[in-house]
Write a protein that holds these residues in place. Structure first.
Motif, PDB file in Angstrom:
ATOM      1  N   MET A  54     -28.902  -1.325  23.013  1.00  0.00           N
ATOM      2  CA  MET A  54     -28.692  -2.763  22.888  1.00  0.00           C
ATOM      3  C   MET A  54     -29.103  -3.467  24.175  1.00  0.00           C
ATOM      4  O   MET A  54     -28.852  -2.980  25.255  1.00  0.00           O
ATOM      5  N   ASN A  55     -29.741  -4.620  24.004  1.00  0.00           N
ATOM      6  CA  ASN A  55     -30.197  -5.407  25.150  1.00  0.00           C
ATOM      7  C   ASN A  55     -29.065  -6.250  25.725  1.00  0.00           C
ATOM      8  O   ASN A  55     -28.212  -6.728  24.999  1.00  0.00           O
ATOM      9  N   VAL A  56     -29.118  -6.408  27.041  1.00  0.00           N
ATOM     10  CA  VAL A  56     -28.208  -7.346  27.697  1.00  0.00           C
ATOM     11  C   VAL A  56     -28.812  -8.727  27.515  1.00  0.00           C
ATOM     12  O   VAL A  56     -29.999  -8.940  27.745  1.00  0.00           O
TER      13      VAL A  56
ATOM     14  N   ILE B  35     -29.756  -6.754  19.306  1.00  0.00           N
ATOM     15  CA  ILE B  35     -30.706  -5.800  18.714  1.00  0.00           C
ATOM     16  C   ILE B  35     -31.958  -6.503  18.177  1.00  0.00           C
ATOM     17  O   ILE B  35     -32.887  -5.856  17.731  1.00  0.00           O
ATOM     18  N   ASN B  36     -31.969  -7.820  18.199  1.00  0.00           N
ATOM     19  CA  ASN B  36     -33.136  -8.585  17.749  1.00  0.00           C
ATOM     20  C   ASN B  36     -34.263  -8.524  18.756  1.00  0.00           C
ATOM     21  O   ASN B  36     -34.039  -8.421  19.956  1.00  0.00           O
ATOM     22  N   GLU B  37     -35.467  -8.625  18.229  1.00  0.00           N
ATOM     23  CA  GLU B  37     -36.627  -8.815  19.107  1.00  0.00           C
ATOM     24  C   GLU B  37     -36.705 -10.300  19.403  1.00  0.00           C
ATOM     25  O   GLU B  37     -36.901 -11.100  18.488  1.00  0.00           O
ATOM     26  N   LEU B  38     -36.515 -10.667  20.645  1.00  0.00           N
ATOM     27  CA  LEU B  38     -36.496 -12.075  21.022  1.00  0.00           C
ATOM     28  C   LEU B  38     -37.796 -12.452  21.710  1.00  0.00           C
ATOM     29  O   LEU B  38     -38.346 -11.673  22.488  1.00  0.00           O
ATOM     30  N   LYS B  39     -38.282 -13.633  21.410  1.00  0.00           N
ATOM     31  CA  LYS B  39     -39.512 -14.130  22.020  1.00  0.00           C
ATOM     32  C   LYS B  39     -39.230 -14.483  23.472  1.00  0.00           C
ATOM     33  O   LYS B  39     -38.326 -15.239  23.765  1.00  0.00           O
TER      34      LYS B  39
END
Length: 136
Positions: free
Chosen positions: A1-3, A130-134
């Protein structure tokens, strides 16, 4: 998971403390940038050096309200891509519709019980981490 880098736009200091406490209690490493109103948030966003991954926005605020802030945000070629989630006590259908018309990513009602609040915030942040964020 991304911070996540989270911009919290909230004028109620108790709500700010509640979100910080929730993130701390859940041992999430997300970074909170605080703005007390939409004007302050726009100043932070104008710098465009360290933009947030997501924005948590209260609707009922002084100076410019959440809907006015959204209109400005969504008219900016860069900022319009930042997912903005409404975190509010307003269950007003007119507000809900206006926000979705402006392209929000979600609309969450703040529950009264802290445990319910914590559960909603945990799910919200898990989803966005968990999303791919722009990267703007």
């Amino acid at each position: 998971m991304n911070v996540l880098n989270i911009l919290l736009i909230e004028d109620d200091m108790i709500e700010v403390m509640k979100l910080n406490r929730t993130i701390s209690t859940l041992k999430l490493g997300h970074k909170i940038i605080e703005a007390n109103n939409g004007v302050e948030a726009l100043e932070i966003l104008k710098r465009k050096d360290d933009l947030p991954d997501i924005i948590l926005l209260d609707l009922n605020m002084p100076k410019i309200n959440g809907i006015e802030f959204l209109e400005i945000l969504k008219n900016d070629a860069v900022l319009k891509f930042i997912p903005t989630i409404i975190l509010t006590t307003s269950s007003n259908q007119k507000d809900l519709l206006a926000c979705y018309n402006l392209g929000i990513a979600g609309y969450i009602l703040k529950p009264l019980k802290y445990e319910d609040y914590m559960s909603k915030i945990e799910k919200l942040l898990a989803y966005w981490s968990i999303n791919e964020l722009k990267k703007v």
